[in-house]
Scaffold this active site. Structure first.
Site, short mmCIF file in Angstrom:
data_model
loop_
_atom_site.label_atom_id
_atom_site.label_comp_id
_atom_site.label_asym_id
_atom_site.label_seq_id
_atom_site.Cartn_x
_atom_site.Cartn_y
_atom_site.Cartn_z
N HIS A 92 12.28 -6.68 -25.65
CA HIS A 92 12.85 -6.18 -27.30
C HIS A 92 12.45 -4.55 -26.89
O HIS A 92 11.02 -3.74 -27.12
CB HIS A 92 12.12 -6.88 -28.23
CG HIS A 92 11.77 -8.48 -28.01
ND1 HIS A 92 12.58 -8.92 -28.38
CD2 HIS A 92 11.70 -9.22 -27.35
CE1 HIS A 92 13.25 -10.15 -28.26
NE2 HIS A 92 12.07 -10.53 -27.53
N ARG A 133 14.11 -3.45 -29.13
CA ARG A 133 13.64 -2.09 -30.71
C ARG A 133 14.02 -1.83 -31.12
O ARG A 133 14.35 -0.46 -32.86
CB ARG A 133 12.45 -2.41 -30.96
CG ARG A 133 11.13 -2.86 -31.03
CD ARG A 133 10.84 -4.08 -31.37
NE ARG A 133 10.24 -5.11 -31.48
CZ ARG A 133 9.87 -6.48 -31.81
NH1 ARG A 133 11.25 -6.81 -31.94
NH2 ARG A 133 8.81 -7.19 -31.29
N ASN A 178 17.90 -8.81 -31.04
CA ASN A 178 17.03 -9.57 -32.04
C ASN A 178 16.62 -7.36 -32.75
O ASN A 178 16.07 -7.37 -33.36
CB ASN A 178 16.31 -9.72 -32.31
CG ASN A 178 15.28 -9.58 -31.57
OD1 ASN A 178 15.30 -9.05 -30.66
ND2 ASN A 178 13.39 -9.88 -31.84
N ASP A 237 17.66 -14.62 -28.77
CA ASP A 237 16.09 -15.04 -28.78
C ASP A 237 15.35 -14.68 -29.70
O ASP A 237 16.12 -13.25 -31.57
CB ASP A 237 16.07 -14.62 -27.86
CG ASP A 237 14.20 -14.33 -27.76
OD1 ASP A 237 13.96 -14.73 -27.54
OD2 ASP A 237 13.27 -13.05 -27.64
N HIS A 265 15.95 -18.87 -26.22
CA HIS A 265 14.70 -19.05 -27.10
C HIS A 265 14.84 -20.89 -26.98
O HIS A 265 15.46 -20.94 -28.37
CB HIS A 265 14.57 -18.55 -27.80
CG HIS A 265 13.31 -18.81 -28.78
ND1 HIS A 265 12.61 -17.36 -28.89
CD2 HIS A 265 13.15 -19.55 -30.07
CE1 HIS A 265 12.03 -18.03 -30.08
NE2 HIS A 265 11.95 -19.46 -30.10
N ASN A 309 5.49 -16.54 -29.80
CA ASN A 309 6.27 -17.20 -29.96
C ASN A 309 6.50 -17.30 -28.58
O ASN A 309 8.01 -16.65 -28.06
CB ASN A 309 6.67 -17.20 -30.96
CG ASN A 309 7.48 -18.62 -31.71
OD1 ASN A 309 6.99 -19.08 -31.50
ND2 ASN A 309 8.89 -18.24 -32.38
N ASP A 363 8.71 -11.39 -21.63
CA ASP A 363 8.55 -10.84 -23.58
C ASP A 363 8.37 -9.57 -24.28
O ASP A 363 7.71 -9.78 -24.96
CB ASP A 363 8.01 -12.24 -23.95
CG ASP A 363 9.31 -12.70 -25.60
OD1 ASP A 363 10.09 -11.95 -25.85
OD2 ASP A 363 8.32 -13.75 -26.20
N HIS A 398 5.00 -3.67 -30.95
CA HIS A 398 4.85 -3.88 -32.91
C HIS A 398 3.65 -3.02 -32.87
O HIS A 398 2.53 -2.60 -32.31
CB HIS A 398 4.40 -5.38 -33.04
CG HIS A 398 5.24 -6.51 -33.67
ND1 HIS A 398 6.60 -6.47 -33.68
CD2 HIS A 398 5.59 -6.96 -32.62
CE1 HIS A 398 7.37 -7.40 -33.64
NE2 HIS A 398 6.69 -8.21 -32.85
ZN ZN Z 1 11.77 -15.92 -27.47
ZN ZN Z 2 11.62 -12.66 -26.78
#
Ligand code: ZN
Ligand code: ZN
Length: 423
Positions: A62, A64, A94, A151, A178, A277, A304, A308
């Site tokens: 990710h 971001r 995402n 995902d 996912h 997660n 993954d 954050h």
């Molecule tokens: Zn995921």
């Molecule tokens: Zn992910």
């Protein structure tokens, strides 16, 4: 013409299943010779104590960007990648806006030009990850996306997921799933079990992941199309994938370094950096995931990587899920899997480099003449302690903080250029 010489290293050659002493000559970004007698080059690296491996291919990251660049952006994410020996990565959709349209795919690919890693894009299967309306897969493929996933959450509408899985092969795209049943997982923060009970926190049952894994496998079997299962964390999901593979279903699977290192017990510290997660599970699950890696049920290790901010992670229960991982990925996996004798270095390199490149259908994963010189040079004997402040991405949310790990990436080379180390 620019040249780079890596003298007297041990190279891991996954396709030959072995390590060999060699001197690698790189010319204009490509591997020119593996056993060169050339002694001089524009840049020479003494590889005496180093192992050369094909740069890692992390197919679950990710970045971001766009939209949440206070956590990470494409440039800093790729710096983190380089620091971990990762030369190619798959960016998850995402983002804000969601990568559900060609413009956002192009934005990511353009911004990644000249970054310290090769960025591949996974676009979403449904608009806004809302599971209502399918995205335009042809347009996304044309814009350059190579992966498809919602995902962060599963595609709830199974009919839309089935359509994407059927169309993806024609478009040279890979569906990376996912797996989660949102109704079972609803409100859960950590694994449902002893620790969730002890902490009085709502749990996410293993069944939430396993129902998703079973659904994805059922679709792959019914339509005879491939699916890649992301971040496997449970014993049952490992068993489902093993059984499906034995029946010839085109399924591949990945896990992450944290699932082979930690269990739910870490959550007793109420440290949100251990919340992700799927959540950290039980010792039985951890051992089953390792067994899955050993017997080939699980093909790949991906991180993954989910940055954050410290503020977001400061509240144990309210914190968003996820932890960063690219800078510790090799060292953590090497420490948990190779130092313990579970798998060999060559097998680990296959799972972090060769296999993920194959799953995604992209270049990389091999050290061979003519290939792009995407190489990580590692000192396997070097022990280091993970200090979040010394990491290269924007966020610090690593569950490996303070851990002593073996194997340090000393250099990362991307298209023949040193993007990390050796200053
Ligand atoms: Zn995921
Ligand atoms: Zn992910």
């Amino acid at each position: 013409m620019s040249t780079l010489l890596i003298k007297n290293c041990y190279a891991v050659l996954p396709e030959k299943e072995k390590e060999e002493k060699c001197s690698i000559l790189v010319e204009d970004g490509k591997i020119k010779e593996l056993y060169t007698h050339v002694q001089e080059a524009d840049k020479v690296i003494d590889g005496e104590n180093l192992v050369a491996v094909p740069g890692f291919v992390d197919i679950h990251v990710h970045l971001r960007d766009p939209g949440q660049t206070q956590k990470e952006d494409i440039i800093t994410g790729c710096k983190a990648a380089a620091a971990g020996g990762v030369t190619s990565l798959l960016a998850m959709p995402n983002t804000l806006p969601t990568t559900d349209n060609p413009e956002t795919v192009e934005y990511v690919l353009n911004k990644a030009k000249g970054a310290d890693a090769k960025v591949y894009v996974a676009a979403s299967i449904t608009k806004g990850l809302e599971s209502h309306e399918a995205t335009d897969l042809e347009a996304l493929a044309k814009a350059g996306a190579v992966g498809l996933t919602d995902d962060g959450r599963p595609v709830e509408n199974t009919a839309i997921l089935a359509e994407a899985m059927k169309k993806a092969p024609e478009l040279n795209m890979t569906v990376v799933a996912h797996c989660e049943d949102l109704f079972l997982a609803k409100g859960g923060k950590i694994n449902e079990g002893e620790v969730s009970k002890a902490l009085g926190v709502k749990g996410i049952p293993a069944a939430a992941e396993d129902c998703g894994t079973a659904r994805e496998i059922a679709l792959a079997a019914a339509y005879d199309v491939p699916v890649h299962i992301c971040h496997v964390s449970t014993a049952t999901s490992v068993a489902l994938i093993r059984d499906a593979k034995n029946r010839g279903v085109k399924v591949t699977g990945e896990t992450a370094p944290h699932y082979v290192t930690f269990t739910e017990k870490e959550l007793l510290s109420r440290d949100a950096d251990f919340r992700m997660n799927p959540p950290l599970r039980t010792e039985k699950d951890r051992l089953a995931v390792i067994e899955g890696l050993k017997d080939g049920t699980l093909d790949a290790i991906a991180t993954d990587h989910a940055p954050h901010t410290p503020e977001e992670k400061s509240d144990f229960e309210k914190a968003p899920n996820g932890s960063i991982g690219m800078e510790t990925s090799f060292s953590a996996s090497y420490t948990a899997l190779v130092k313990t004798g579970e798998i060999t270095l060559c097998e680990l390199v296959k799972k972090m480099s060769t296999n993920p490149a194959k799953i995604l259908g992209i270049e990389g994963g091999e050290i061979k003449v003519g290939a792009s010189a995407d190489i990580a040079l590692i000192n396997l004997d070097k022990k280091w302690t993970v200090d979040p402040e010394k990491l290269h991405g924007k966020s610090k949310n690593t569950p490996f903080k303070g851990r002593e790990l073996y194997g340090k990436v000393e250099y990362t080379i991307l298209d023949g250029k040193i993007v990390f180390g050796g200053i």
